[in-house]
Motif scaffolding. Structure first.
Motif, PDB file in Angstrom:
ATOM      1  N   VAL A 124      -6.679  12.037 -14.790  1.00 17.71           N
ATOM      2  CA  VAL A 124      -6.541  11.720 -16.212  1.00 17.71           C
ATOM      3  C   VAL A 124      -5.521  10.595 -16.351  1.00 17.71           C
ATOM      4  N   LEU A 125      -5.956   9.457 -16.849  1.00 19.95           N
ATOM      5  CA  LEU A 125      -5.070   8.311 -16.995  1.00 19.95           C
ATOM      6  C   LEU A 125      -4.271   8.465 -18.291  1.00 19.95           C
ATOM      7  N   PRO A 126      -2.948   8.628 -18.201  1.00 12.39           N
ATOM      8  CA  PRO A 126      -2.141   8.806 -19.416  1.00 12.39           C
ATOM      9  C   PRO A 126      -2.009   7.489 -20.168  1.00 12.39           C
ATOM     10  N   THR A 127      -2.323   7.496 -21.457  1.00 12.39           N
ATOM     11  CA  THR A 127      -2.238   6.282 -22.260  1.00 12.39           C
ATOM     12  C   THR A 127      -1.309   6.513 -23.451  1.00 12.39           C
ATOM     13  N   ILE A 128      -0.555   5.476 -23.794  1.00 15.17           N
ATOM     14  CA  ILE A 128       0.376   5.520 -24.921  1.00 15.17           C
ATOM     15  C   ILE A 128       0.094   4.307 -25.804  1.00 15.17           C
ATOM     16  N   ASP A 129      -0.038   4.522 -27.106  1.00 19.14           N
ATOM     17  CA  ASP A 129      -0.247   3.415 -28.028  1.00 19.14           C
ATOM     18  C   ASP A 129       0.697   3.573 -29.213  1.00 19.14           C
ATOM     19  N   GLU A 130       1.613   2.626 -29.366  1.00 15.03           N
ATOM     20  CA  GLU A 130       2.658   2.716 -30.388  1.00 15.03           C
ATOM     21  C   GLU A 130       2.100   2.638 -31.804  1.00 15.03           C
ATOM     22  N   ASP A 131       0.922   2.013 -31.969  1.00 10.98           N
ATOM     23  CA  ASP A 131       0.314   1.898 -33.289  1.00 10.98           C
ATOM     24  C   ASP A 131      -0.583   3.071 -33.640  1.00 10.98           C
ATOM     25  N   ASN A 132      -0.671   4.055 -32.745  1.00  9.43           N
ATOM     26  CA  ASN A 132      -1.499   5.249 -32.947  1.00  9.43           C
ATOM     27  C   ASN A 132      -2.982   4.900 -33.080  1.00  9.43           C
ATOM     28  N   ASP A 133      -3.411   3.857 -32.371  1.00  7.90           N
ATOM     29  CA  ASP A 133      -4.830   3.512 -32.341  1.00  7.90           C
ATOM     30  C   ASP A 133      -5.574   4.454 -31.403  1.00  7.90           C
ATOM     31  N   ASN A 134      -6.890   4.475 -31.522  1.00  5.53           N
ATOM     32  CA  ASN A 134      -7.711   5.149 -30.519  1.00  5.53           C
ATOM     33  C   ASN A 134      -7.726   4.299 -29.249  1.00  5.53           C
ATOM     34  N   VAL A 135      -7.574   4.944 -28.099  1.00  3.68           N
ATOM     35  CA  VAL A 135      -7.545   4.244 -26.816  1.00  3.68           C
ATOM     36  C   VAL A 135      -8.731   4.696 -25.972  1.00  3.68           C
ATOM     37  N   THR A 136      -9.473   3.748 -25.437  1.00  2.77           N
ATOM     38  CA  THR A 136     -10.609   4.044 -24.569  1.00  2.77           C
ATOM     39  C   THR A 136     -10.467   3.258 -23.265  1.00  2.77           C
ATOM     40  N   CYS A 137     -11.209   3.677 -22.252  1.00  2.00           N
ATOM     41  CA  CYS A 137     -11.181   3.022 -20.945  1.00  2.00           C
ATOM     42  C   CYS A 137     -12.610   2.680 -20.524  1.00  2.00           C
ATOM     43  N   ARG A 138     -12.767   1.602 -19.802  1.00  2.00           N
ATOM     44  CA  ARG A 138     -14.078   1.218 -19.278  1.00  2.00           C
ATOM     45  C   ARG A 138     -13.884   0.555 -17.923  1.00  2.00           C
TER      46      ARG A 138
END
Length: 224
Positions: A124-138
């Motif tokens: 599980v790749l931990p992701t952090i977004d300061e703007d509280n956006d949805n984060v996806t990976c490809r």
């Protein structure tokens, strides 16, 4: 290797890589020529890897967006060699919802992951977004990954859940094999916004961040 017990947390003169502005700038230009040092933040002699971090400043000729890439170096022989390519976007325009430039996702990943041969496991790749956006990976494509793109047959033991940023590894091809993994992480606003006056509908990609690491499938002893 530069890193050791004595050098962890210390600096070393010089830059780590040559990051070049390849789109948006008047001419292609290196943006980290003023980087004077980098710092060792971790290493493992047995696994033959080290991790360093560096900071540099550059004044772009406007708000952007600008495309910046690092294309050089060489992958280790265990994954077939080949060149590095990392690409990211610099966009200094303000968002309508925050009144500030977008914060790209942060991914505190490890440089090497291990899944025992013959087993299946999730990363599980931990992701952090300061703007509280949805984060996806490809999976990275084209010049985002150069010689290690997944669609070219690399990391064929891995499947990716783009919504949860979870890699499922079926380590069943070869004992002690090594794979290069190239993934692009993207943030998307939850509601419609504008950035520098340009509209971004909910779910539209704002920024892209590259992530590359090594996956190893060792034949480790079982626990009884």
């Amino acid at each position: 290797m530069y890193c050791s017990i004595a050098t962890v947390g210390s600096g070393r003169n010089g830059s780590e890589a040559s990051w070049k502005c390849v789109k948006g700038c008047l001419v292609p230009v290196f943006v980290n020529v003023n980087q004077t040092s980098f710092q060792c933040t971790g290493f493992n002699l047995a696994q033959k890897w080290e991790r360093t971090e560096g900071v540099f400043k550059y004044t772009f000729p406007g708000a952007g967006p600008f495309e910046v890439e690092y294309s050089s170096g060489a992958w280790i022989a265990e994954v077939g060699g080949g060149s590095w390519t990392l690409k990211t976007i610099v966009d200094l325009r303000d968002r309508s919802d925050t009144g500030a430039p977008n914060h790209s996702p942060i991914i505190p990943s490890k440089p090497v992951y291990f899944i025992k041969y013959g087993c299946t496991g999730d990363i599980v790749l931990p992701t952090i977004d300061e703007d509280n956006d949805n984060v996806t990976c490809r999976w990275s494509v084209g010049n985002e990954c150069s010689s290690i793109c997944h669609h070219n047959g690399y990391a064929q033991v891995a499947t990716l859940n783009e919504e949860t940023c979870t890699l499922t590894i079926s380590a069943n091809l070869k004992i002690n094999d090594s794979y290069a993994v190239a993934i692009t992480i993207e943030d998307r606003p939850k509601t419609s916004i504008t950035i520098g006056g340009s509209p971004y509908a909910a779910g539209t990609v704002i920024s892209s961040v590259p992530l590359q690491f090594i996956l190893v499938t060792p034949d480790m002893p079982s626990r009884n």
